[in-house]
Design an enzyme around this catalytic site. Structure first.
Site, PDB file in Angstrom:
ATOM      1  N   HIS A  57      -2.137 -17.090  34.186  1.00  0.00           N
ATOM      2  CA  HIS A  57      -3.103 -16.797  35.226  1.00  0.00           C
ATOM      3  C   HIS A  57      -4.230 -17.817  35.165  1.00  0.00           C
ATOM      4  O   HIS A  57      -4.595 -18.305  34.102  1.00  0.00           O
ATOM      5  CB  HIS A  57      -3.641 -15.359  35.151  1.00  0.00           C
ATOM      6  N   ASP A  62       2.388 -14.115  40.573  1.00  0.00           N
ATOM      7  CA  ASP A  62       1.638 -15.258  41.122  1.00  0.00           C
ATOM      8  C   ASP A  62       0.801 -14.871  42.339  1.00  0.00           C
ATOM      9  O   ASP A  62       0.539 -15.694  43.210  1.00  0.00           O
ATOM     10  CB  ASP A  62       2.583 -16.419  41.502  1.00  0.00           C
TER      11      ASP A  62
END
Length: 428
Positions: free
Chosen positions: A41, A13
């Site tokens: 993503h 992340d």
């Protein structure tokens, strides 16, 4: 010829999708080399936000080839949904290539993932996407690959054999209902036929591009600290996000890797359980979480938040061979009176600078912080380190010093225009 690997240098992340998308402009091929649809993503393209899980970020460029490599475990249903999502939003996918050697996630993998996690006293924090069980089958040499999925008779035989064993485990060990062979075969064989036009030997595609002098960008999922060998085991993923995973997961030799970009945030975040020495449990952590919108792309779970940990980054530098850093989310720290950087740990009265393997030691580690003054100025318009407020400049420079790697890109906001090139990795 030039090749660049983008790896997450924390616990995932970190904003890899954005950086990969940014670096894709000069790439001819963009390839995923590990993981599955367990990590998402987010990419902003032409003012529109896209959330992808399997398909590489380069899909938005019709003149570039996007590759799902052999190291990826592929859920055909998720992939078809993602392709449909892109088509519905006007994005063509003719430039996608899928490895015939990639392993396939099937319904029993997902059900086993859920059942195993439910039965454990100590939770790993799985996304319940079947990733771990699929990699287990791969290691056990009973996995079904994309090449098998496309062959009617081979798929039928392998699925039949596997389902006998999986249903025994599901029913006798976990008290679950058995899965129906016909339903799975009909559904997944049909899905495979829909994907057939994308399937090829992607190792040939990538190596041919490199041999022809083209630029290839390798895109990892998760992060170094979730690597099954080098992460906080057992609170890790089932594959190798480190740069070394590229050679295995894409079929490219290590001599063809030129640059490794470690993507990191100006602070640290983590989803799920596991060690996190710099974790914050106060209002500052809550503020960073809300300002940075720190919730999982796939799970929607709130991420755990902590200060920047240079011990973690030095570990990532060593095991992944980072040549440059890509620093994201600096703007999220704006408004904090004081910002902290962990430079070492205290363990049993000793100062240590390396990340321990032992969970017992990690639980006992206390971060040693450097405290720096924060800044209140809006930095979202800054286009270089020199344009940052003095305190922000000091913070960025100190991060790089403690990690021992130069910063190649600096992001001060979510948009592409807010990602600033300090060093061009393609021309390094």
């Amino acid at each position: 010829m030039s090749s660049t690997v983008v790896v997450g240098s924390q616990w995932g992340d970190e904003g890899k999708g954005k950086i990969t998308d940014f670096l894709s402009e000069k790439a001819d091929v963009i390839a995923r080399y590990q993981g599955g649809d367990n990590a998402g993503h987010t990419i902003v393209f032409n003012g529109q936000t896209f959330k992808l899980r399997l398909i590489p970020s380069g899909i938005f460029y019709a003149d570039k080839t996007s590759v799902i490599g052999n190291g990826v475990v592929l859920n055909p249903q998720s992939l078809i949904e993602e392709l449909t999502y892109l088509h519905d939003n006007g994005v063509a996918t003719d430039n996608l290539r899928i490895s015939d050697r990639a392993h396939v996630i099937l319904p029993y993998h997902i059900l086993l993932d859920q059942a195993q996690e439910k039965a454990k006293a100590s939770k790993i924090g799985t996304t319940n996407k079947g990733i771990g069980p699929a990699y287990m089958d791969k290691a056990e040499r009973i996995g079904i690959r994309v090449a098998d999925l496309l062959d009617h008779d081979i798929f039928a035989e392998k699925l039949h054999q596997n389902l006998i064993e999986k249903n025994k485990v599901l029913t006798k060990l976990y008290d679950e209902e058995p899965l129906n062979y016909d339903d799975i075969f009909e559904t997944y064989y049909a899905l495979g036929q829909q994907l057939k036009g994308y399937v090829t030997d992607t190792s040939v595609v990538i190596n041919d591009a490199l041999d022809a002098g083209k630029n290839v960008l390798f895109e990892g999922a998760q992060g170094v600290m979730l690597d099954i060998d080098h992460g906080t085991y057992p609170f890790v993923t089932s594959s190798n996000p480190v740069a070394g995973g590229v050679t295995i997961g894409s079929g490219v030799g290590p001599t063809k890797i030129d640059h490794v970009v470690g993507v990191c945030k100006a602070y640290t975040s983590r989803v799920g359980d596991g060690p996190f020495p710099t974790e914050l449990f106060d209002e500052i952590g809550d503020t960073i979480r809300e300002t940075g919108h720190e919730y999982g792309t796939v799970t929607k779970r709130p991420r755990r938040i902590g200060w920047f940990d240079s011990v973690v980054l030095r570990h990532a530098k060593r095991v992944s061979g980072l040549t440059t850093l890509s620093l994201n989310c600096l703007d999220v720290l704006t408004g904090l009176k004081t910002v902290k950087i962990c430079k070492a740990y205290q363990l049993n009265g000793e100062t240590i600078y390396h990340y321990p393997a032992s969970l017992v030691d990690l639980d006992a580690c206390q971060p040693v912080y450097e405290e720096l003054p924060g800044w209140d100025e809006d930095i979202t318009h800054c286009r270089s380190v020199a344009e940052l407020p003095a305190n922000a400049q000091t913070y960025v420079k100190r991060l790089a010093e403690l990690v021992g790697v130069e910063i190649a890109t600096l992001s001060v906001g979510p948009d592409r225009e807010q990602t600033n090139i300090l060093q061009d990795v393609w021309n390094a």
